[in-house]
Design a protein around this motif. Structure first.
Motif, PDB file in Angstrom:
ATOM      1  N   MET A   1       0.839  -1.197   0.000  1.00 46.63           N
ATOM      2  CA  MET A   1       0.000   0.000   0.000  1.00 46.63           C
ATOM      3  C   MET A   1       0.881   1.256   0.000  1.00 46.63           C
ATOM      4  SD  MET A   1      -3.190   0.557   2.584  1.00 46.63           S
ATOM      5  CE  MET A   1      -2.928   2.166   3.295  1.00 46.63           C
ATOM      6  N   SER A   2       0.512   2.264  -0.824  1.00 48.12           N
ATOM      7  CA  SER A   2       1.344   3.474  -0.866  1.00 48.12           C
ATOM      8  C   SER A   2       1.159   4.297   0.405  1.00 48.12           C
ATOM      9  CB  SER A   2       0.988   4.296  -2.099  1.00 48.12           C
ATOM     10  OG  SER A   2      -0.403   4.494  -2.129  1.00 48.12           O
ATOM     11  N   LYS A   3       2.196   5.094   0.707  1.00 43.95           N
ATOM     12  CA  LYS A   3       2.182   5.877   1.949  1.00 43.95           C
ATOM     13  C   LYS A   3       1.070   6.928   1.913  1.00 43.95           C
ATOM     14  CE  LYS A   3       5.191   8.976   4.641  1.00 43.95           C
ATOM     15  NZ  LYS A   3       4.266   9.062   5.710  1.00 43.95           N
ATOM     16  N   VAL A   4       0.440   7.117   3.061  1.00 45.71           N
ATOM     17  CA  VAL A   4      -0.602   8.141   3.165  1.00 45.71           C
ATOM     18  C   VAL A   4       0.047   9.464   3.568  1.00 45.71           C
ATOM     19  CG1 VAL A   4      -2.636   8.897   4.458  1.00 45.71           C
ATOM     20  CG2 VAL A   4      -2.406   6.496   3.785  1.00 45.71           C
ATOM     21  N   HIS A   5      -0.192  10.499   2.747  1.00 43.11           N
ATOM     22  CA  HIS A   5       0.240  11.843   3.118  1.00 43.11           C
ATOM     23  C   HIS A   5      -0.984  12.664   3.490  1.00 43.11           C
ATOM     24  CE1 HIS A   5       4.383  11.399   1.752  1.00 43.11           C
ATOM     25  NE2 HIS A   5       3.935  10.832   0.648  1.00 43.11           N
ATOM     26  N   ALA A   6      -0.758  13.696   4.275  1.00 44.28           N
ATOM     27  CA  ALA A   6      -1.843  14.629   4.594  1.00 44.28           C
ATOM     28  C   ALA A   6      -1.829  15.735   3.560  1.00 44.28           C
ATOM     29  CB  ALA A   6      -1.639  15.207   5.987  1.00 44.28           C
ATOM     30  N   ALA A   7      -2.883  15.822   2.768  1.00 48.84           N
ATOM     31  CA  ALA A   7      -2.914  16.811   1.685  1.00 48.84           C
ATOM     32  C   ALA A   7      -3.939  17.904   1.961  1.00 48.84           C
ATOM     33  CB  ALA A   7      -3.243  16.123   0.364  1.00 48.84           C
ATOM     34  N   ILE A   8      -3.583  19.101   1.561  1.00 46.96           N
ATOM     35  CA  ILE A   8      -4.545  20.204   1.611  1.00 46.96           C
ATOM     36  C   ILE A   8      -5.544  19.988   0.473  1.00 46.96           C
ATOM     37  CG2 ILE A   8      -4.852  22.701   1.305  1.00 46.96           C
ATOM     38  CD1 ILE A   8      -2.057  23.092   2.543  1.00 46.96           C
ATOM     39  N   THR A   9      -6.836  19.935   0.830  1.00 44.62           N
ATOM     40  CA  THR A   9      -7.859  19.701  -0.196  1.00 44.62           C
ATOM     41  C   THR A   9      -8.786  20.904  -0.371  1.00 44.62           C
ATOM     42  OG1 THR A   9      -9.248  18.640   1.458  1.00 44.62           O
ATOM     43  CG2 THR A   9      -7.861  17.192   0.113  1.00 44.62           C
ATOM     44  N   ALA A  10      -8.623  21.914   0.457  1.00 49.43           N
ATOM     45  CA  ALA A  10      -9.385  23.157   0.294  1.00 49.43           C
ATOM     46  C   ALA A  10      -8.719  24.239   1.134  1.00 49.43           C
ATOM     47  CB  ALA A  10     -10.839  22.981   0.741  1.00 49.43           C
ATOM     48  N   VAL A  11      -8.833  25.468   0.681  1.00 54.22           N
ATOM     49  CA  VAL A  11      -8.277  26.600   1.439  1.00 54.22           C
ATOM     50  C   VAL A  11      -9.204  27.791   1.274  1.00 54.22           C
ATOM     51  CG1 VAL A  11      -6.761  27.208  -0.516  1.00 54.22           C
ATOM     52  CG2 VAL A  11      -6.250  28.118   1.755  1.00 54.22           C
ATOM     53  N   GLN A  12      -9.318  28.561   2.333  1.00 55.49           N
ATOM     54  CA  GLN A  12     -10.165  29.763   2.262  1.00 55.49           C
ATOM     55  C   GLN A  12      -9.619  30.795   3.249  1.00 55.49           C
ATOM     56  OE1 GLN A  12     -12.728  30.026   0.093  1.00 55.49           O
ATOM     57  NE2 GLN A  12     -13.404  32.062   0.745  1.00 55.49           N
ATOM     58  N   GLY A  13      -9.719  32.038   2.879  1.00 50.42           N
ATOM     59  CA  GLY A  13      -9.246  33.106   3.763  1.00 50.42           C
ATOM     60  C   GLY A  13     -10.331  34.112   4.046  1.00 50.42           C
ATOM     61  N   TYR A  14     -10.046  34.943   5.015  1.00 48.38           N
ATOM     62  CA  TYR A  14     -10.963  36.052   5.321  1.00 48.38           C
ATOM     63  C   TYR A  14     -10.152  37.214   5.878  1.00 48.38           C
ATOM     64  CZ  TYR A  14     -14.395  39.035   7.523  1.00 48.38           C
ATOM     65  OH  TYR A  14     -15.137  40.134   7.876  1.00 48.38           O
ATOM     66  N   VAL A  15     -10.388  38.389   5.316  1.00 47.48           N
ATOM     67  CA  VAL A  15      -9.816  39.607   5.905  1.00 47.48           C
ATOM     68  C   VAL A  15     -10.949  40.590   6.147  1.00 47.48           C
ATOM     69  CG1 VAL A  15      -7.466  39.421   4.975  1.00 47.48           C
ATOM     70  CG2 VAL A  15      -9.253  40.489   3.585  1.00 47.48           C
ATOM     71  N   PRO A  16     -10.883  41.307   7.270  1.00 44.12           N
ATOM     72  CA  PRO A  16     -11.964  42.265   7.549  1.00 44.12           C
ATOM     73  C   PRO A  16     -11.941  43.437   6.562  1.00 44.12           C
ATOM     74  CG  PRO A  16     -10.273  42.305   9.297  1.00 44.12           C
ATOM     75  CD  PRO A  16      -9.897  41.221   8.346  1.00 44.12           C
ATOM     76  N   ASP A  17     -13.053  44.158   6.513  1.00 45.03           N
ATOM     77  CA  ASP A  17     -13.219  45.208   5.494  1.00 45.03           C
ATOM     78  C   ASP A  17     -12.353  46.446   5.725  1.00 45.03           C
ATOM     79  OD1 ASP A  17     -15.127  43.696   4.258  1.00 45.03           O
ATOM     80  OD2 ASP A  17     -16.808  44.615   5.335  1.00 45.03           O
ATOM     81  N   TYR A  18     -12.155  46.813   6.986  1.00 45.95           N
ATOM     82  CA  TYR A  18     -11.509  48.108   7.242  1.00 45.95           C
ATOM     83  C   TYR A  18     -10.044  48.098   6.801  1.00 45.95           C
ATOM     84  CZ  TYR A  18     -10.333  52.574   9.164  1.00 45.95           C
ATOM     85  OH  TYR A  18      -9.913  53.880   9.268  1.00 45.95           O
TER      86      TYR A  18
END
Ligand code: UT7
Length: 329
Positions: A1-18
């Motif tokens: 079995m191939s090695k399991v890596h932890a992969a980023i599958t989604a990313v999201q950011g937030y910055v305030p308006d001011y």
């Protein structure tokens, strides 16, 4: 079995308006747009305004956006690691508060504190739970409401920091993509140069600590700069060497955004050209735990499956480190 890596599958950011511009700072402290731009690369930063709002409120925006993007619901999240230096409260953890606010009823979680290196420390910690098979969906949140611990009369710190937050989802990957390696370091003897003097167990809040302005960031900028510029570059070069990566093989450097000069030195040490470096410091300043996920979020559309990314950070403590990952989508 191939090695399991932890992969980023989604990313999201937030910055305030001011938007707090250099121009506005000129009217608050003795500084100039020219000085700030040439010494740091920062033109503006975001500030979270509004009574009763903390880092968890920014995280709610980021995480809800992330869940929608990935097409999953909050009850599928198993673990939340919330990397922050400005938690909503001393306790309980902001991870708990966030879980409650988004309805992550099946998740456990905790906060992780490693100042500006927090997000890469959190990413590495989270990856262990995926690689071991313990969890399949782990949220790593990185963000800070730095404006809550900044003295807006101190021109050496108030020009640097801003508010913002990002989040990534980690899932198992058996295609060879995900987090491949990490080099993480701490040196507590550096704490004298960058810290908050009061509010902890050594010096709890009192009228005196408030009067003396001791609940804010204290930084000896030049000393921190010297350590940061050397160590962030060294650790990025080290992770390349030990994984036999040439500069040509690196698609992206994702650096902590503390000072444009530190970023340039790191890229130059790695031999990586400016076109491969994610930089948004001019718009957000230093959002501490938020800088790296905010970069990933803003560059997401340019990333390709299999791309090689080197993440690098340096922060108070001192803490520093680098992560080598292969983008998974
Ligand atoms: O993310 C966590 C880790 N933190 C970092 O990586 C930050 C590392 N440090 C830095 O980025 C830089 O040291 C700073 C941006 C904080 C400061 O830049 P610097 O080039 O190291 O300036 P300095 O502290 O050596 O100060 C140079 C001069 C001083 O005046 P004198 O003594 O030469 O007359 C300061 O008083 O600049 C003055 N100065 C300012 N002048 C205008 C300091 N802040 C300001 C300001 N506007 N905002």
């Amino acid at each position: 079995m191939s090695k399991v890596h932890a992969a980023i599958t989604a990313v999201q950011g937030y910055v305030p308006d001011y938007v707090l511009t250099n121009k506005e700072l000129e009217s608050i402290v003795d500084t100039t747009d020219e000085w700030i731009t040439s010494r740091t690369g920062i033109k503006e930063r975001r500030i979270l305004k509004g009574e009763g709002l903390g880092i968890s409120d920014m995280a709610v925006h980021a995480v809800n956006g992330l869940l929608k993007k990935r097409g999953i619901t909050a009850d599928e999240i198993e673990l939340i690691i919330f990397c922050t230096t400005t938690p909503d409260l001393q306790f309980p953890a902001s991870a708990n508060i966030l879980a409650d606010k988004i309805g992550a009823v099946n998740a456990w979680g905790y906060d992780l504190q490693a100042a500006c290196s927090g997000f890469i420390f959190g990413l590495t910690t989270a990856s262990q739970f995926i690689e071991s098979g313990r969890h399949k969906k782990v949220l790593v949140v990185g963000g800070d409401k730095m404006s809550s611990i900044i003295n807006y009369q101190d021109r050496s710190t108030c020009i640097i920091f801003g508010d913002g937050c990002g989040a990534v989802l980690l899932e198992p990957n058996e295609e060879g993509n995900g987090i491949i390696d990490a080099v993480l370091r701490t040196d507590g003897s550096g704490r004298q140069y960058l810290h908050q003097k009061a509010g902890g167990s050594v010096k709890p809040a009192s009228i005196e600590t408030v009067t003396n302005n001791e609940h804010v960031v204290y930084q000896e900028g030049q000393a921190v700069f010297k350590f940061a510029v050397t160590n962030m570059a060294n650790v990025a070069a080290e992770i390349m060497e030990r994984n036999n990566l040439t500069a040509d093989q690196v698609n992206w450097l994702v650096p902590h955004q503390a000072n444009k000069r530190i970023i340039d030195a790191t890229a130059s040490r790695m031999g990586v050209g400016a076109d491969k470096v994610m930089i948004n410091i001019e718009r957000y300043g230093n959002t501490t735990n938020g800088t790296i996920p905010l970069c990933l979020w803003e560059w997401e559309s340019q990333l390709k499956k299999g791309d090689t990314l080197i993440l690098a950070a340096f922060g108070g403590g001192f803490t520093w480190g680098s992560v080598y990952l292969k983008w998974a989508y």
